[in-house]
Design a protein around this motif. Sequence first.
Motif, short mmCIF file in Angstrom:
data_model
loop_
_atom_site.label_atom_id
_atom_site.label_comp_id
_atom_site.label_asym_id
_atom_site.label_seq_id
_atom_site.Cartn_x
_atom_site.Cartn_y
_atom_site.Cartn_z
N LEU A 89 0.83 -1.21 0.00
CA LEU A 89 0.00 0.00 0.00
C LEU A 89 0.85 1.25 0.00
CD1 LEU A 89 -2.80 -1.10 2.48
CD2 LEU A 89 -2.94 -0.90 -0.02
N LEU A 90 1.93 1.26 0.77
CA LEU A 90 2.82 2.42 0.78
C LEU A 90 3.49 2.63 -0.57
CD1 LEU A 90 4.47 2.04 4.30
CD2 LEU A 90 2.96 3.88 3.55
N GLU A 91 3.88 1.55 -1.22
CA GLU A 91 4.49 1.67 -2.54
C GLU A 91 3.50 2.27 -3.54
OE1 GLU A 91 5.82 -2.26 -3.60
OE2 GLU A 91 6.96 -2.41 -1.75
N ALA A 93 0.63 4.09 -2.79
CA ALA A 93 0.05 5.37 -2.41
C ALA A 93 1.05 6.48 -2.16
CB ALA A 93 -0.81 5.19 -1.17
N VAL A 94 2.24 6.14 -1.69
CA VAL A 94 3.17 7.18 -1.26
C VAL A 94 4.35 7.33 -2.22
CG1 VAL A 94 4.64 7.98 0.64
CG2 VAL A 94 2.50 6.82 1.14
N ASP A 95 5.19 6.32 -2.28
CA ASP A 95 6.40 6.42 -3.09
C ASP A 95 6.75 5.04 -3.62
OD1 ASP A 95 8.87 6.88 -4.23
OD2 ASP A 95 9.76 7.82 -2.46
N GLY A 96 6.76 4.88 -4.92
CA GLY A 96 7.04 3.60 -5.53
C GLY A 96 8.51 3.23 -5.58
N ASP A 97 9.39 4.16 -5.18
CA ASP A 97 10.83 3.90 -5.24
C ASP A 97 11.47 3.65 -3.88
OD1 ASP A 97 10.91 4.21 -8.02
OD2 ASP A 97 11.06 6.39 -7.81
N ARG A 98 10.78 4.09 -2.81
CA ARG A 98 11.33 3.94 -1.46
C ARG A 98 10.20 3.66 -0.48
NH1 ARG A 98 14.65 9.42 -0.83
NH2 ARG A 98 12.82 10.22 -1.87
N LEU A 99 10.46 2.74 0.44
CA LEU A 99 9.52 2.50 1.53
C LEU A 99 9.92 3.38 2.69
CD1 LEU A 99 8.92 -1.33 1.77
CD2 LEU A 99 7.25 0.44 1.41
N ILE A 100 9.00 4.14 3.18
CA ILE A 100 9.20 5.10 4.28
C ILE A 100 10.50 5.89 4.14
CG2 ILE A 100 7.69 3.92 5.93
CD1 ILE A 100 10.17 2.75 7.30
N GLY A 101 10.86 6.13 2.90
CA GLY A 101 12.04 6.94 2.61
C GLY A 101 13.37 6.25 2.83
N VAL A 105 13.02 0.26 -3.31
CA VAL A 105 12.03 -0.63 -3.90
C VAL A 105 12.33 -0.74 -5.39
CG1 VAL A 105 9.57 -0.94 -4.40
CG2 VAL A 105 10.28 0.03 -2.22
N ASP A 106 12.40 -1.96 -5.88
CA ASP A 106 12.61 -2.16 -7.31
C ASP A 106 11.44 -2.97 -7.88
OD1 ASP A 106 13.12 -4.76 -6.44
OD2 ASP A 106 15.27 -4.61 -6.75
N HIS A 113 6.19 -8.18 -2.82
CA HIS A 113 5.45 -7.68 -1.67
C HIS A 113 3.97 -8.05 -1.71
CE1 HIS A 113 8.78 -4.47 -0.84
NE2 HIS A 113 9.19 -5.71 -0.63
N PRO A 114 3.24 -7.77 -2.80
CA PRO A 114 1.83 -8.18 -2.80
C PRO A 114 1.66 -9.70 -2.83
CG PRO A 114 2.39 -7.10 -4.88
CD PRO A 114 3.57 -6.95 -3.97
N LEU A 115 2.60 -10.40 -3.47
CA LEU A 115 2.51 -11.86 -3.52
C LEU A 115 2.65 -12.48 -2.13
CD1 LEU A 115 2.32 -14.42 -5.28
CD2 LEU A 115 4.80 -14.32 -5.50
N VAL A 116 3.62 -12.02 -1.36
CA VAL A 116 3.80 -12.53 0.01
C VAL A 116 2.58 -12.18 0.85
CG1 VAL A 116 5.17 -12.30 2.12
CG2 VAL A 116 6.32 -12.54 -0.08
#
Length: 137
Positions: A89-91, A93-101, A105-106, A113-116
Amino acid sequence: MSERQQDVTQPVPAPASGPASRPVPGSAGGGVRAVGTLVGGASWTAPGTGWRSVWQLVMVAFAVGGLVFPARRTLCVAAIGAVYAAATLLELAVDGDRLIGLIPVDMRDRVIHPLVAALAVASVVAVLGRPRPVRSR
């Protein structure tokens, strides 16, 4: 030429590389990779490989906790699923390149992530949905 000589002359296939050869985050292979990254000099910039390694080790700790304490297995799987669902959800809604900055994320992460998260939900539903054995006295 003997069979042994034929085997020696055959070319040895190269080791696999690319996304299929990488360990799944949260698996034992993910833990080995995370420790190797930390020992080898991880980057602690934002985003950095050090933060990704810590993430992977936390997920491995939950997985090991579920293996060591079978009574808590479903809880550990649910926790892993919740973390990966939140990451997804963060990827989105917020930033598709970094989680919580912090955690890079590649494209692989966008699949894993969604598969797990989905597999964890399916596992928890399957466990909670099966009938429990009746204990006799």
